[in-house]
Every structure is written in structure tokens, then in C-alpha cells.
Design a protein around this motif. Sequence first.
Motif, PDB file in Angstrom:
ATOM      1  N   GLY A   7       0.808  -1.223   0.000  1.00  0.00           N
ATOM      2  CA  GLY A   7       0.000   0.000   0.000  1.00  0.00           C
ATOM      3  C   GLY A   7       0.832   1.259   0.000  1.00  0.00           C
ATOM      4  N   GLY A   8       2.043   1.194  -0.543  1.00  0.00           N
ATOM      5  CA  GLY A   8       2.867   2.390  -0.691  1.00  0.00           C
ATOM      6  C   GLY A   8       2.384   3.180  -1.905  1.00  0.00           C
TER       7      GLY A   8
ATOM      8  N   THR B 187      -1.113   3.328  -6.418  1.00  0.00           N
ATOM      9  CA  THR B 187      -1.344   3.816  -7.775  1.00  0.00           C
ATOM     10  C   THR B 187      -1.807   2.685  -8.700  1.00  0.00           C
ATOM     11  OG1 THR B 187       0.398   5.438  -7.408  1.00  0.00           O
ATOM     12  CG2 THR B 187      -0.279   5.070  -9.686  1.00  0.00           C
ATOM     13  N   ILE B 188      -1.192   1.528  -8.568  1.00  0.00           N
ATOM     14  CA  ILE B 188      -1.596   0.384  -9.396  1.00  0.00           C
ATOM     15  C   ILE B 188      -3.032  -0.022  -9.061  1.00  0.00           C
ATOM     16  CG2 ILE B 188      -1.169  -2.081  -9.805  1.00  0.00           C
ATOM     17  CD1 ILE B 188       1.824  -1.423  -9.614  1.00  0.00           C
ATOM     18  N   ALA B 189      -3.337  -0.036  -7.771  1.00  0.00           N
ATOM     19  CA  ALA B 189      -4.702  -0.375  -7.363  1.00  0.00           C
ATOM     20  C   ALA B 189      -5.698   0.630  -7.951  1.00  0.00           C
ATOM     21  CB  ALA B 189      -4.798  -0.384  -5.839  1.00  0.00           C
TER      22      ALA B 189
ATOM     23  N   GLN C 135     -12.297   7.144   3.312  1.00  0.00           N
ATOM     24  CA  GLN C 135     -12.151   8.422   2.602  1.00  0.00           C
ATOM     25  C   GLN C 135     -11.615   8.291   1.194  1.00  0.00           C
ATOM     26  OE1 GLN C 135      -9.702  10.740   5.309  1.00  0.00           O
ATOM     27  NE2 GLN C 135     -10.788   9.802   7.023  1.00  0.00           N
ATOM     28  N   ARG C 136     -11.261   7.067   0.806  1.00  0.00           N
ATOM     29  CA  ARG C 136     -10.661   6.818  -0.510  1.00  0.00           C
ATOM     30  C   ARG C 136      -9.415   7.675  -0.749  1.00  0.00           C
ATOM     31  NH1 ARG C 136     -15.477   7.601  -4.055  1.00  0.00           N
ATOM     32  NH2 ARG C 136     -13.896   7.960  -5.635  1.00  0.00           N
ATOM     33  N   THR C 137      -8.634   7.860   0.289  1.00  0.00           N
ATOM     34  CA  THR C 137      -7.333   8.513   0.112  1.00  0.00           C
ATOM     35  C   THR C 137      -6.281   7.736   0.886  1.00  0.00           C
ATOM     36  OG1 THR C 137      -7.720   9.892   2.065  1.00  0.00           O
ATOM     37  CG2 THR C 137      -8.270  10.875  -0.071  1.00  0.00           C
ATOM     38  N   ASN C 138      -5.013   7.938   0.487  1.00  0.00           N
ATOM     39  CA  ASN C 138      -3.874   7.372   1.200  1.00  0.00           C
ATOM     40  C   ASN C 138      -2.890   8.531   1.339  1.00  0.00           C
ATOM     41  OD1 ASN C 138      -1.597   6.068   2.121  1.00  0.00           O
ATOM     42  ND2 ASN C 138      -1.626   4.442   0.570  1.00  0.00           N
ATOM     43  N   ARG C 139      -3.176   9.438   2.295  1.00  0.00           N
ATOM     44  CA  ARG C 139      -2.452  10.723   2.350  1.00  0.00           C
ATOM     45  C   ARG C 139      -0.953  10.542   2.497  1.00  0.00           C
ATOM     46  NH1 ARG C 139      -7.113  11.989   4.740  1.00  0.00           N
ATOM     47  NH2 ARG C 139      -8.359  13.477   3.554  1.00  0.00           N
ATOM     48  N   ARG C 140      -0.585   9.529   3.250  1.00  0.00           N
ATOM     49  CA  ARG C 140       0.847   9.360   3.485  1.00  0.00           C
ATOM     50  C   ARG C 140       1.595   9.133   2.166  1.00  0.00           C
ATOM     51  NH1 ARG C 140       4.013   5.002   7.051  1.00  0.00           N
ATOM     52  NH2 ARG C 140       6.093   5.723   6.476  1.00  0.00           N
ATOM     53  N   TYR C 141       0.996   8.366   1.256  1.00  0.00           N
ATOM     54  CA  TYR C 141       1.733   8.002   0.045  1.00  0.00           C
ATOM     55  C   TYR C 141       1.224   8.666  -1.232  1.00  0.00           C
ATOM     56  CZ  TYR C 141       4.120   4.475   2.791  1.00  0.00           C
ATOM     57  OH  TYR C 141       4.891   3.851   3.720  1.00  0.00           O
ATOM     58  N   THR C 142      -0.071   8.907  -1.310  1.00  0.00           N
ATOM     59  CA  THR C 142      -0.567   9.455  -2.577  1.00  0.00           C
ATOM     60  C   THR C 142      -1.309  10.777  -2.365  1.00  0.00           C
ATOM     61  OG1 THR C 142      -2.536   8.064  -2.393  1.00  0.00           O
ATOM     62  CG2 THR C 142      -0.737   7.213  -3.736  1.00  0.00           C
ATOM     63  N   GLY C 143      -1.061  11.419  -1.259  1.00  0.00           N
ATOM     64  CA  GLY C 143      -1.588  12.764  -1.037  1.00  0.00           C
ATOM     65  C   GLY C 143      -3.103  12.815  -1.022  1.00  0.00           C
TER      66      GLY C 143
ATOM     67  N   LEU D 208      -1.392   9.460 -11.051  1.00  0.00           N
ATOM     68  CA  LEU D 208      -2.548   9.792 -10.223  1.00  0.00           C
ATOM     69  C   LEU D 208      -3.221  11.084 -10.699  1.00  0.00           C
ATOM     70  CD1 LEU D 208      -1.025   8.905  -6.753  1.00  0.00           C
ATOM     71  CD2 LEU D 208      -2.902   7.711  -7.893  1.00  0.00           C
ATOM     72  N   ALA D 209      -2.428  11.948 -11.325  1.00  0.00           N
ATOM     73  CA  ALA D 209      -2.992  13.185 -11.852  1.00  0.00           C
ATOM     74  C   ALA D 209      -3.708  12.944 -13.177  1.00  0.00           C
ATOM     75  CB  ALA D 209      -1.887  14.218 -12.023  1.00  0.00           C
ATOM     76  N   GLY D 210      -3.721  11.711 -13.611  1.00  0.00           N
ATOM     77  CA  GLY D 210      -4.451  11.375 -14.823  1.00  0.00           C
ATOM     78  C   GLY D 210      -3.691  11.662 -16.104  1.00  0.00           C
ATOM     79  N   GLN D 211      -2.376  11.883 -16.001  1.00  0.00           N
ATOM     80  CA  GLN D 211      -1.606  12.133 -17.223  1.00  0.00           C
ATOM     81  C   GLN D 211      -1.364  10.822 -17.969  1.00  0.00           C
ATOM     82  OE1 GLN D 211       1.940  14.299 -16.255  1.00  0.00           O
ATOM     83  NE2 GLN D 211       0.875  15.689 -14.884  1.00  0.00           N
ATOM     84  N   PRO D 212      -1.333  10.876 -19.311  1.00  0.00           N
ATOM     85  CA  PRO D 212      -1.127   9.653 -20.078  1.00  0.00           C
ATOM     86  C   PRO D 212       0.289   9.112 -19.898  1.00  0.00           C
ATOM     87  CG  PRO D 212      -1.163  11.555 -21.533  1.00  0.00           C
ATOM     88  CD  PRO D 212      -1.518  12.055 -20.176  1.00  0.00           C
ATOM     89  N   CYS D 213       0.428   7.805 -19.829  1.00  0.00           N
ATOM     90  CA  CYS D 213       1.772   7.229 -19.788  1.00  0.00           C
ATOM     91  C   CYS D 213       1.752   5.794 -20.307  1.00  0.00           C
ATOM     92  CB  CYS D 213       2.359   7.317 -18.388  1.00  0.00           C
ATOM     93  SG  CYS D 213       1.860   6.026 -17.281  1.00  0.00           S
ATOM     94  N   ALA D 214       2.941   5.233 -20.458  1.00  0.00           N
ATOM     95  CA  ALA D 214       3.070   3.881 -21.018  1.00  0.00           C
ATOM     96  C   ALA D 214       4.035   3.075 -20.174  1.00  0.00           C
ATOM     97  CB  ALA D 214       3.570   3.959 -22.450  1.00  0.00           C
ATOM     98  N   THR D 215       3.887   1.747 -20.242  1.00  0.00           N
ATOM     99  CA  THR D 215       4.764   0.892 -19.447  1.00  0.00           C
ATOM    100  C   THR D 215       5.012  -0.426 -20.189  1.00  0.00           C
ATOM    101  OG1 THR D 215       5.139   0.161 -17.177  1.00  0.00           O
ATOM    102  CG2 THR D 215       3.020  -0.412 -18.142  1.00  0.00           C
ATOM    103  N   VAL D 216       5.850  -1.268 -19.598  1.00  0.00           N
ATOM    104  CA  VAL D 216       6.143  -2.574 -20.194  1.00  0.00           C
ATOM    105  C   VAL D 216       5.820  -3.662 -19.171  1.00  0.00           C
ATOM    106  CG1 VAL D 216       7.892  -4.039 -21.259  1.00  0.00           C
ATOM    107  CG2 VAL D 216       8.071  -1.570 -21.468  1.00  0.00           C
ATOM    108  N   VAL D 217       5.149  -4.706 -19.635  1.00  0.00           N
ATOM    109  CA  VAL D 217       4.980  -5.907 -18.816  1.00  0.00           C
ATOM    110  C   VAL D 217       5.751  -7.021 -19.508  1.00  0.00           C
ATOM    111  CG1 VAL D 217       3.388  -7.679 -18.027  1.00  0.00           C
ATOM    112  CG2 VAL D 217       2.758  -5.284 -17.828  1.00  0.00           C
ATOM    113  N   ALA D 218       6.666  -7.635 -18.784  1.00  0.00           N
ATOM    114  CA  ALA D 218       7.474  -8.693 -19.389  1.00  0.00           C
ATOM    115  C   ALA D 218       7.239 -10.011 -18.683  1.00  0.00           C
ATOM    116  CB  ALA D 218       8.954  -8.331 -19.311  1.00  0.00           C
ATOM    117  N   SER D 219       7.116 -11.071 -19.470  1.00  0.00           N
ATOM    118  CA  SER D 219       7.036 -12.420 -18.928  1.00  0.00           C
ATOM    119  C   SER D 219       7.406 -13.393 -20.033  1.00  0.00           C
ATOM    120  CB  SER D 219       5.626 -12.740 -18.430  1.00  0.00           C
ATOM    121  OG  SER D 219       5.540 -14.101 -18.039  1.00  0.00           O
ATOM    122  N   ARG D 220       7.915 -14.551 -19.641  1.00  0.00           N
ATOM    123  CA  ARG D 220       8.171 -15.599 -20.638  1.00  0.00           C
ATOM    124  C   ARG D 220       6.848 -16.226 -21.059  1.00  0.00           C
ATOM    125  NH1 ARG D 220      13.508 -16.729 -22.287  1.00  0.00           N
ATOM    126  NH2 ARG D 220      12.420 -18.565 -23.015  1.00  0.00           N
TER     127      ARG D 220
END
Lengths: 345, 575
Positions: free
Chosen positions: A17-18, A23-25, A51-59, A150-162
Amino acid sequence: MSAAVQDEPTPVAVLGGGAWGTTIAHLLAGRGRRVLLWLRDPEIAEEIRRQRTNRRYTGETRLARGIEPHTELAEVASAAELLFLAVPLAGVREVAYRLGEVLTGEQIVISCAKGLERGTHRRASEIVKEETCIKKVGVLSGPNLAREILAGQPCATVVASRFQEVTARATAAIMGPGFRVYASSDVIGVELAGALKNIIALAAGISTGLGFGANSLAALITRGLVEMTRYVTACGGDARTLTGLAGVGDLIATCSSELSRNHQVGRRLARGESLDAILATLGHVAEGVGTTQAIVEHARELGCEMPIAQGVYAVLFEGAAPLDVLRELMARPPRREIGIGAALG
Amino acid sequence: MRAEDRERAIAEVACRLVADKVAAVAGDGLESLEALLLDAVYEERLRLEQAGRDARAAEDRRFIEGVRQRLVHAGPEELKALLHEVVEHYAREIAGNFDPRVYQLATRVVPGLLALLLNALSPQRLLERFPELPSLSTNVNVRGEVEVLRRLAERGTVILCPTHLSNLDSPVIGWTLYHVGLPPFLYGAGLNLFSNPLISFFMHNLGAYKVDRKKKARLYKDTLKEYCTVSLEYGYHNLFFPGGTRSRSGGVEPHLKLGLLGCGLRAFVNNLRRHAERPDIYVVPATISYGLVLEAETLIDDYLKETGRARYIIEDDESSRLSRVASFFRGIVNLDSRIYVTFSQPLDLFGNRVEADGRSYDRRGRPIDTRRYVMRGGEPVHDPQRDAEYTRELGEQVRAAFVRDNVLQATHLAAFTLFEMLWRRFSERDLYHLLRTPPELTLLAVHEVRAALDRVLARVRELVAQSRLRLDPRIHDATAEAVLAEAVRVLGTYHPRAVLRRVGDRVGAGDLNLLFYYHNRAAGYGLERAVVPEARAVPAFDLSRRPSGEPLLPPSEPPPQIRPPVPAGLEELVA
């Protein structure tokens, strides 16, 4: 056949829950999934629930609906087929060991931890395979600063697996209008790139902290990429991965953003603060510190040349002054520029 | 395979493959039945151009011509019928001619025959030990997880995967299985073994089926795999050399061929789907360690060939010459040389450790339900990509077991030490140049060799203590002096040219190729660092490549076949 995946039949689990786990959740829940989020701290669980917030980690970010926080690992782990593991590297072995009590071979674990275990030189996905019966592991890595996502900006990532099934299911679960996922089969490359870039981010922070501008940063990033590639290929990864999102992409994001924790640590080191003092006030984990130690030690064993990482190591652990290290780096004998192109063949 | 199972298996293989292919065509449409059959016709014609004029080749020609003619006008139904015929033709050939009476006798008679063969070849020994029958058990030592293997063979179906160094491997394994009280294993033997008159006798009787590596058609390979799969589902234990072919370098095989291991997973899923009573399939790696290797000269020559590709199929080596086989057995008996067969920790099809209770365990000792690996939505399913990946991981574990359970003997360690010393002494030379060094220049002071061997032994014992390697128990506590003397005695007498020789207070190589060959068995453990203290780094040998840099993989084109002469006198020996 294997790539044809329907919607996840069970809730998706996020372990940790960091900032990154939350963010992934949030991403998964935003796609309409039922998300079981495991975290240790009952107060934060309660905060997310009420409250649907995690102030310590995601403000102050309001997290998406559909996240169910839990503090019982076994319950969460046995209820999902697809699990995202987002605890700091130092906690991976312990969590993985506990997961080993409940997981079955049918389940999928996507590791989002970046780093290398000290002493064993194991990557997070390797630790998961050592501590559980899981074979279907994947890793997720890329230029993904939590705050921007979290600010809703577009981004991309990679998922790798065999396993194609793993990349397909993880992609189907998490990809959305603001979050684009690319698949890879190079687990070693993607996972190591995510760890290595933290070292270069520390160096970039030092450079910025010393007051240097774009030229210095560009040289650092480029030469940093060369030694990252050297290390990844020495470990059996694919050099081409480094030209992708998990390599160059993540390196640019981490080194140019002042949001990055490793970058912050670097800047403060340049100002002359001690590592202990910085870590005591950071509030979050800076993966780059432990990673530098593990990777520099491993690179020595492999006989793999990593001058920038060595320099960061000297600043972090040997009390070297950043300017002296820089002087040494600049005074290395002249040589031909063998870019990553050479490693690509 | 028993007669009743054999016919059932052939029918099953044909039905399944036709159904698979028809489904594949309907599914992604990437391949058509016609293309598959045309490929078979093309490959068969290509092969038959090279084949001889014997009855078999003539029969094959007739068959494939018939297929070709019918293919021209075939409609969808005719295509299916043709496919069925071709697969059945292949399956029948693979299953081989079967004589149930021979099968019944095989288990009891063959080991006796092997002992008899040994006796006949070693009359001196027979006289010395008379009336006690000399037995292979003196020279072939069985170690490792024998009891677990025995238990697993009762609980499920076993795929035994030994290292492959010699054509004697299959008889040795056949004898070993008998010796420890296991039934014969099915074995996909290369056709070249069937044409080797000495070995073929054992092949026919140890449940061997035929693999013709010259047949390149996809359909043939698919038929072979399906036959394996079906045999595993019927509960027949299988013997499979994952190295694919005998190690040419003498080293532990760097690449494994995963074909039959993959069949194991297919069979497992099929077993689960039809709720078989004993669905589990276990993989047992094994190593065979020879102090002396029968075909060492041919194999290392083949490895060292600078030009042209290796002969994947060697039909005319020492193992087809009776006199050489006789002198080999005489050699190992008289020299008291050992063959160690070591059964490794059994594995499941996913690379997890299996214990005698037939269950899989993770590294923390917690039991694993292996069925879950192949489930989707509560049902066991095939997934070719997933299964290939499981099998690749299993292959890594098998290879790790080979490395761990490799038994080094005096011959390997002495050859290793001397060769590494020479490699450093002549460090300006490349490997070929070094191998052509005149023997008289290879003589080194015996005290230096002993000192180096002493350090190597110390390092080996460390590795043994960490279970990363095994050592011939006879030299477990031996001094370097004793190990060197033993190696000189064994390597100095069996091969036509002494591999190692002692001249006064110096030791040298008599045959550098063979020295390199025996050296290679100990390569890959970093022992070279112990040879010369604080030596500068010298690159270790990459045994997965030829010295020319060419990767050591089977050639894609079949080489010309040379038939060996039938050695005289065999009939009397085995009659």
C-alpha cells in the motif's frame, strides 16, 4: 490461443500500500476491476476504506472506487488469480515467503519492485520463484512516476514475462485510456533496467544539485545507458530492451523529473548532507541506495565495468565528495564511443 | 510396448494427429492439410534420393509415390484419409516389429547376456573368479536416488534423462534398470543404433522404438512426439537422452533438446483430462560417468573438425567394431575402471523437486499441487506456449542436475590439470595449434603437475561438500600423487596411443586430442583457477561451440550414410 484472455474471473490483488501499490490499485479499479489491496497499516486501510485517500503516500488524490483494503495477506492472495506485487525490494522475500503458504501454480504474480537483493543478487521475480511454487511470473516497469499517473496524465509501461498468458492477462487488466501497456518476453532486461535507472537517477540528482545543466545531464544519461546495457547483457538480458520504455524511457523520466525520490536523494547529497540524515527525513524508500550497493558488488564479480555506478557507490558509502568523483569520471582515459548500438550488434 | 498396446497406440496416434491437424486448419488456417502432405512427400523424396537400394527404401518409395499421385486430385475427405495413412505408416515404423516372446524374455535374458559377453571377453577374469560369475556390478556402480526412483516408478510414469557420452549408454542404463529391479524403459533409439549389430541386439529387446533422424518431414516429427505422448499415457516409462546425441567434446551437454520432455507435459494434461488413475509423470535426470570412453577418439575428432559440419549420426565408430568393444570391456575390467550411474533428485514436469511419496515440493519444503499449473477456469488445458515455457524451465533443472551429479574420476582430473597447465604454458597458441604440439614438448615436471592437481582436488572437494559436483569415491581422500598414478595407469594403457605418460620425473601427453577430451568432463566448474595460483585470467572453454566458433548443434542436412561391415563372430557370442 494463450493470448486470448477474457476478463479476469476473480478480483485482482495488489500487494503493498505504498505509493506505487496504491497507484496500481487505483489504475486497476479505474478500469472497473474489483481490487483487493493488501497493506500492513490498519489505519491506512481504514482511511482508504472511509475516505478513498492514502495521504501518506498518494496525497489528496481521491482513489477510484472498487479498492478493498485488507491487512490479511493470505486472504487477499488466495482470492485472486492475478496479483501485483508492489512492496519495496527489501520486503519482497518476506512477503513472497508468506505467499508461498497459499499460492498455487495456477496464479500469476506481476512484480513491480525495482532493485536487486544484496548478497544474493536476486531480482524480485527470482525471489518470488524461489519462495513460492509460482512459475507464471511477470514484471512491470517503465517511466511511471506515481504522482503523474494519479494526476491522470497519459503514460506507457512494459509488462514482461516468458508466458504470453501473463503479459496478456496483465495487459487486459490494467491497460486503459491513460495507461498504455507494451508486452515483452525479456524479464531480465525489463526488471534490471528498472533497478539500474535508479542508480543513474541518483547521479542525475547529484549533477543537478551541483548546479550543472542539460549538457551534463545528457552526458550522464547517455553514458549511464551504456553501462546499464553492459550490465543487463552480462546478466543474460536483451540489449534492445534498454532502448525501450523500461530502459531509455524510464531513465529519461527519472533523471529529468524532480519528483523522483532517488533524484531528491542525489540533490541533497550534492549539497553535502549525509546519507543517513537524508534517509531519515525522506519518509519513503529510495530504492536506488540499496540497489547501488547490490549492483556495484555484483558488477565487480561479473567483471562488468560501471564507472558511473561506482562513482555513486563511492559518494553513498565511501564518503567521497561528489566533485572529486566527477573529476575522476571526467579524467578517465579517452576512448571510442561504443554506444548501445555496439551491444545491439 | 506390449502387442495389444502397440496396435492401440498406433491407431490412437493417427486419430489424434489427424484431429489436431484438422482442428488447426479450421482454427487459424495457417497451414493446410495439403501443405503438410506435400512437405512429407518433398522431404521423403529428398531423403530417398540419398537412400540405398534395399527393400525398405523401395517400399518407402512405393508408399510416398502413391501418396503423391493421390494428392493431386484429393478433395477434403481424401486429404484426411491420406493424412491418416501417412501418420499410421510412420507410427507403425516407429513402433517397430514386435515379438512378444522376445519382450517377455528381454528383462531376464539381456542382462545375463551382457554379463556373458563380458565373461567371453575376459576369460582371464573368468578363470580367476571361477566359479563366482563376474558381474557388471563391480564396474558399473549405481548411486543416487535409486530408492526414490523405484517408488516413483510404481506411483506414476517415469521419464529417465541421462547424460549421453557413448553408444554403451543405453545398454548400461538397461542393465542398471534391471539391476535395481525396474522394468525396461521405452527408448527412442536412433536408427544408426539399430544398424550397429552389437548395440541393436540390446535395442530390440529393451523396448526400443525407432527414431529415424534422417526423416525431416514435420508430420514424421509430430508422429514421433505423439507416439511418445501416448506411450507415457499408457504408463510406459521412457528413457530419453536430452543431449540429443553423444557429447562430442566429452563435456556435460550444454544444450538440451526438450522434445520428449514436452511430451511428458502433454501426456500429463491428457491424463488429467481423462481422470487417469495415476496421472503423474516424473522426470529423473541421471549421469553416466566413464573413467574411459569407448568412442573417445571418434567423438573428439568430430568435435575438432575445422571444416564441414559435425556428423550428427556416426555409424562407423569404435562401438561397431567388435574388437574395440571387446578390448574396451577387457580394459575396464582389467584396469578396474568404473562406470558410475547416478540418479539425480527426481523432478516434476515443472522443475520442482519430487520426493518418494510422489509429491512435489517447493524450495521451502511445502507440498505443491502440480495439477494447478495446467488449469484454467478449473479445467486442465493444453497451452503450447505456456507448456513450452514450463518445459524450458524443466530443461534448466535437468541441466543443473547433470552438472551437480557429474562424477569426476582420476582420468578427468589428471587430464584437466595437465591440459590447463599446457594451455597456459603455450598461451600464445590457439587450441588447434596447441593440440598439434609434439608430445615430447608437453612433458612437465611431475612435482609441478602434482602440486597443481593437489589444488584442483582441494577445490573439487569444496564443491563436493557443497553438493555442486561429485567425485569418484575411490579418490575421495586420495593424494594428488595417487590420483595422478591412477590416471597414468588407466589412460596410459587402454587407448591405442597413451593419453597420459610418465617419462622419468616428467609427465606429458601422448595424445593431446584425447587429453582435451577427458579434460572437458571437468570443464565448467571454474577449476582452471585452481590450476595455477593467482594465474592471469584465461578464457574458459566454451564447449557449446566448436573451436572454430561454430555452434555445436545438430546439422540440418542429413550426412551421407556409411554402413559398417558386420563384425564376424557376433552370432556365436550371443547365441
